[in-house]
Design a protein around this motif. Structure first.
Motif, PDB file in Angstrom:
ATOM      1  N   SER B 239       0.836  -1.201   0.000  1.00 54.99           N
ATOM      2  CA  SER B 239       0.000   0.000   0.000  1.00 54.99           C
ATOM      3  C   SER B 239       0.874   1.257   0.000  1.00 54.99           C
ATOM      4  N   ARG B 240       2.105   1.132   0.505  1.00 55.19           N
ATOM      5  CA  ARG B 240       3.019   2.265   0.488  1.00 55.19           C
ATOM      6  C   ARG B 240       3.444   2.566  -0.946  1.00 55.19           C
ATOM      7  N   SER B 241       3.706   1.504  -1.705  1.00 62.73           N
ATOM      8  CA  SER B 241       4.011   1.701  -3.128  1.00 62.73           C
ATOM      9  C   SER B 241       2.858   2.420  -3.809  1.00 62.73           C
ATOM     10  N   GLY B 242       1.644   2.022  -3.426  1.00 64.19           N
ATOM     11  CA  GLY B 242       0.460   2.661  -3.993  1.00 64.19           C
ATOM     12  C   GLY B 242       0.415   4.142  -3.649  1.00 64.19           C
ATOM     13  N   GLU B 243       0.793   4.457  -2.408  1.00 60.86           N
ATOM     14  CA  GLU B 243       0.767   5.857  -1.979  1.00 60.86           C
ATOM     15  C   GLU B 243       1.734   6.706  -2.796  1.00 60.86           C
ATOM     16  N   ILE B 244       2.929   6.162  -3.036  1.00 59.51           N
ATOM     17  CA  ILE B 244       3.913   6.931  -3.819  1.00 59.51           C
ATOM     18  C   ILE B 244       3.372   7.151  -5.236  1.00 59.51           C
ATOM     19  N   LEU B 245       2.747   6.104  -5.791  1.00 61.09           N
ATOM     20  CA  LEU B 245       2.112   6.237  -7.105  1.00 61.09           C
ATOM     21  C   LEU B 245       1.084   7.364  -7.091  1.00 61.09           C
ATOM     22  N   VAL B 246       0.267   7.357  -6.039  1.00 61.46           N
ATOM     23  CA  VAL B 246      -0.782   8.372  -5.926  1.00 61.46           C
ATOM     24  C   VAL B 246      -0.175   9.770  -5.910  1.00 61.46           C
ATOM     25  N   MET B 247       0.902   9.925  -5.144  1.00 58.35           N
ATOM     26  CA  MET B 247       1.536  11.241  -5.051  1.00 58.35           C
ATOM     27  C   MET B 247       1.961  11.734  -6.427  1.00 58.35           C
TER      28      MET B 247
END
Lengths: 307, 313
Positions: B239-247
């Motif tokens: 989910s952290r990878s997802g967060e960086i993607l979102v940013m």
């Protein structure tokens, strides 16, 4: 003793396998036909489990709760499809990953609100609680056998649906060439909504059946989701048959790896080294397998025909 | 417009320690320090995703690897930042280089999946390292020591170090994008076969970009571990990878400054929403969906009134 353990672990592996199959079946069709990466598929798994837990509280009957949870999940799935996913079909994978991870955030928190902060437990009815002696002297939980049986039955049903009916023919055609199918005058949108609903219901069923084994809590679908992605990539995106075989394979490899890897490695290295490295390797095993498959056979082991 | 926004944001970031000391709110040093660290991670992802079309769903792996390099060395009694940080960056570069050899053979959805697979491998690797905290993670008792050159225990110095590194990463990525190297990378994103046809070995270029990106994210990991004085498997959860993607997407992939904007918006928004209600995710989720559905160029696109290019990877 080892033989007993082996049988027990094989059954555990099978049980994980059919559970993964229920998740992957919908995922692989959605991915295969509409080229949509749906991270929120794990949320449907969770919705199924929550619905079952809540309905169980209201009705007091496990079977009734399970039967009610399926249409409820179907409904949630259809709402997601109509409200959010429909706009995403024409978008690239990145947009799909982002929007559906937004859905995950939403559902995790929403169910947190509905179900409370504490994990819920699905109590089994008495007739599912017992133990069965598969071979003399080794009791095995009846419920897990039921899970395996239901999973296999659903797999058979899906197989018949996909290979023997007109709908199944359209699904297969959609998985191998969506554009051609719609050029032939088939309403692919409608077909997809139906397929998505089916997939949602299967994921819900997976959640309902997992409920009594794991605790029902927000975020419970995510680990299963990642495993399901491993399954569909290994099996070949869009292929039900591939998903079935890969799901059982992953279930068995993961379970067996965790049970026996340390001992196996003990044969070739020192005991302590094996005890530390074994579990590590075991938990990485399926991802290694996935990377290997993607490297040598990017289309998966059993891709749908016509690709 | 992009230039003005970038400069405004950077000036605002530079002023944070001053304001924090005036209003006696050292907490904001931490918050904005974290914003900048994630900005560095997002810049590194933007390098391969925005310009190379490689959608990595496993970038948190580098964040974690860089952090664990610092954490493990600190636990073994090696406090010197001159050893820790190069090792953190180096191990990330090496991991990116080796996995890049495999992942770059795939593209599209498969690329997303295989980067996720490698990140998961690392996640489970660190989860099972009982010696270094396992599930619970590793507390870092002493921050990296730079032999009196700069003291990371001093809030403002650490903050300005992160700020300087952010500027450096922005500069590096801006220079890279406009160089011949960046041109090839962007060309490969637009049409890889054509780039190969005119004689560029695109694989090598993409591998180099992937390695640089991994190394840069490793730096962010080392910073994050120092700031939090902790590193755990949660740092490299998917989910952290997802967060960086979102940013990156939130800020807009078209420009160099997009990731900074995105990281700031995402973290500050989730911070203020969390302040508002415990159930901030129930607002954040739909907000995210709306951004994806209706603001396709991200914030940068909204600000400059143009649609950033978001070609299919």
């Amino acid at each position: 003793m080892t033989a007993l353990l082996l049988i027990e672990q094989t059954l555990n592996g099978l049980q994980l396998g059919v559970m993964l199959f229920l998740m992957s079946a919908g995922l692989t069709l959605v991915f295969g036909i509409m080229n949509l990466i749906n991270l929120a598929h794990g949320s449907l798994f969770m919705v199924g489990a929550y619905c079952a837990a809540l309905f169980l509280e209201w009705t007091g009957s496990f079977v009734l709760a399970a039967l009610l949870a399926l249409p409820a999940t179907l409904l949630v799935g259809l709402i997601i499809e109509i409200v959010v996913l429909r706009t995403l079909y024409e978008r690239d994978h990145l947009d799909q990953v982002l929007a559906t991870s937004g859905l995950i955030l939403f559902f995790n928190e929403a169910l947190h609100l509905v179900g409370g902060a504490e994990a819920l437990y699905l109590d089994l009815p008495p007739f599912l609680k017992g133990q069965v002696k598969i071979i003399p002297g080794s009791p095995y939980p009846l419920y897990r056998l039921v899970v395996i049986a239901v999973g296999l039955a659903v797999a058979l049903g899906l197989y018949l649906l996909v290979t023997r009916t007109r709908t199944g023919m359209l699904i297969r055609a959609g998985a191998s060439n969506r554009t051609m199918l719609s050029a032939l005058g088939v309403n692919v949108r409608l077909l997809f909504t139906a397929v998505f609903g089916l997939g949602a219901m299967l994921a819900g069923l997976g959640g309902v059946m997992a409920g009594p084994i794991v605790s029902v809590q927000s975020g419970m679908g995510e680990n299963v989701l990642i495993l399901a992605f491993v399954v569909i990539v290994i099996g070949g995106i869009g292929s039900i048959r591939g998903a079935f075989i890969a799901a059982l394979l992953i279930g068995l490899i993961d379970t067996m790896g965790r049970a026996f890897m340390a001992d196996l490695m003990g044969l070739v290295m020192s005991h302590t080294a094996a005890q530390t490295a074994g579990p590590t390797i075991a938990s990485m095993l399926i991802y290694l397998l996935m990377a290997g498959v993607l490297f040598f056979r990017p289309q998966g082991l059993f891709p749908p025909r016509g690709r | 417009m992009e230039r003005i926004v970038t400069i405004a944001v950077l000036i605002a970031l530079a002023a944070v320690p001053l304001l924090a000391s005036v209003f006696d709110a050292p907490f904001y040093l931490d918050l904005f320090g974290r914003v900048m660290i994630y900005a560095i991670a997002a810049i590194s992802l933007n390098l391969i995703m925005g310009y190379g079309g490689m959608v990595s769903f496993g970038h948190a792996a580098f964040l974690g690897l860089g952090g664990y390099a610092v954490g493990i060395l600190a636990k073994e009694g090696i406090d010197s930042g001159f050893v820790q940080w190069p090792l953190a960056i180096g191990s990330c570069a090496l991991f990116a280089l080796l996995t890049g050899l495999v992942v770059l053979r795939t593209s599209g959805a498969y690329f997303i999946m295989i980067t996720l697979a490698f990140a998961q491998m690392l996640f489970f690797l660190f989860t099972s390292l009982a010696e270094y905290g396992g599930d619970d993670g590793l507390t870092i008792w002493t921050r990296s020591d730079f032999a009196g050159l700069i003291d990371l225990n001093d809030g403002a110095s650490f903050y300005y170090l992160i700020f300087a590194l952010l500027l450096a990463c922005l500069g590096i990525s801006a220079r890279l994008i406009d160089s011949r190297f960046g041109m090839v990378l962007r060309g490969a994103k637009a049409n890889e076969r054509r780039m190969q046809a005119i004689g560029f070995p695109t694989f090598r270029y993409k591998l180099a970009a992937y390695t640089i990106s991994g190394a840069m994210c490793g730096l962010a990991g080392a910073l994050l571990a120092n700031q939090a004085e902790f590193v755990g498997p949660s740092v490299l959860h998917w989910s952290r990878s997802g967060e960086i993607l979102v940013m990156v997407v939130l800020g807009g992939m078209g420009g160099v400054a997009g990731p900074v904007l995105g990281a700031a918006t995402y973290l500050l928004l989730s911070y203020f929403l969390a302040d508002l209600t415990k159930h901030w995710a129930i607002i954040m989720g739909p907000l995210l969906i709306l951004v994806v559905l209706f603001a396709r160029g991200g914030l940068l696109g909204l600000l400059s009134g143009r649609r950033a290019k978001t070609d299919a990877p």
